[in-house]
Write an enzyme that holds these catalytic residues in place. Sequence first.
Site, PDB file in Angstrom:
ATOM      1  CE  LYS A   3      -0.203   5.412   7.764  1.00 58.13           C
ATOM      2  NZ  LYS A   3      -1.678   5.945   8.333  1.00 58.13           N
ATOM      3  CG  ASP A  16       5.591   3.701   1.544  1.00 58.22           C
ATOM      4  OD1 ASP A  16       5.865   4.022   3.078  1.00 58.22           O
ATOM      5  OD2 ASP A  16       4.856   3.193   1.128  1.00 58.22           O
ATOM      6  CG  PHE A  28      -1.624   0.807   1.369  1.00 61.89           C
ATOM      7  CD1 PHE A  28      -2.844   0.889   0.547  1.00 61.89           C
ATOM      8  CD2 PHE A  28      -2.072   2.374   2.231  1.00 61.89           C
ATOM      9  CE1 PHE A  28      -3.717   2.114   0.616  1.00 61.89           C
ATOM     10  CE2 PHE A  28      -2.373   3.226   2.235  1.00 61.89           C
ATOM     11  CZ  PHE A  28      -3.606   3.588   1.449  1.00 61.89           C
TER      12      PHE A  28
END
Length: 394
Positions: free
Chosen positions: A249, A220, A135
């Site tokens: 995040k 990532d 993702f």
Amino acid sequence: MDSIKKTDNFVFQTYARQGKAFVKGEGTSLWDEDGKKYIDFLAGIAVCSLGHCHPKITQAINRQASTLIHVSNLFYTMPQADLASKLCEKSFADRVFFANSGAEANEAAIKLARRYFQKKGDKNRFKIITMEQSFHGRTMATLSATGQDKIKEGFYPLLEGFSYVPFNDIDALRNEIDESVCAIMLEPVQGEGGIIPADPDYLKAVRELCNDKGILLIFDEIQCGMGRCGTFFAHELYKVTPDIMTLAKALGNGLPIGAMLATEDAAIGFDFGSHATTFGGTPLATAAALEVVNIISRETFLEQVRQKGQYFKDKLVKLKEKHSRVVGIRGKGLLLGLEIGVGKDKNATFFVGELMEKGFIINGIQDKILRFAPPLIIEEKEIDRLISALDSLL
């Protein structure tokens, strides 16, 4: 309830919200409109890693908000300069591009990888290989990079130039590489894909493959980075460094900020005017993120994350030994997943709802995984309380 009704009436219905409206947060706790307290084992999806309303981060935000919030990237600001230098000091990187989110950071990484080879005169290298169940975001480019068909439904045609191979399968990756590949992009620990860590030797083999083929390696670390796995960056667990890395995040502990880091060599793909963002790296966001980096960098902080992560994992393993319903425990540090056996009458959604009623916030992914990503300041006694509640449900 007024906030729930207004949201349902006026906000796009793109989220399956859980029927609670929160009004206050402090440390590892949240309170809803009715005054009920919850222990947060999700941290805003691995965002509030230092807890809710951390006093030092709140002070940094207030201090910066009263001084300077935004001037655009046409000018220099000290918070951005300090954060960039600190991130480079803590990592393999020489350059940082600031964005507003993880998707934007990944978008920048994708563009950098392609333009790197364009700048070198190799216009035939544009394809990026990513992993199945990965993702990388919800923009068209990052959606195209994501290896989950269900997330792409309704958005076809996607962008060209992406292919997907099974995670942790070096032979499949090697067989997918041809002269058109410019980069390999992966999460050292897959988050939305089911909390799946890379195998111990896999990332080393990927790095060697990239070196051999002359292509870029992108990590990532939007969900698994910033101390979440017990090291500052997750790839440090594997003693492997990428050419490009993305963060978001937990970087702002709740303030929107993303970052794309790169080596000096990879960074040649971007020059004046090649990429930009209005709000990326504002003084406000970078001041908050700088405080986050300083706190995580303190002596013994990450050691405590590793200790609590092992404590939590050991407790989950004991649940697996006790309950046949639990078929797997996986993850690193304080990013952990508990897999429930398929074909049972109650899936992950049931456990998420029942635990919320008992005062615990988690979430479910892939219909069968309970994801635990608590604030890194969680205490063992709070872990014990969750384990007890989960034990009774199982």
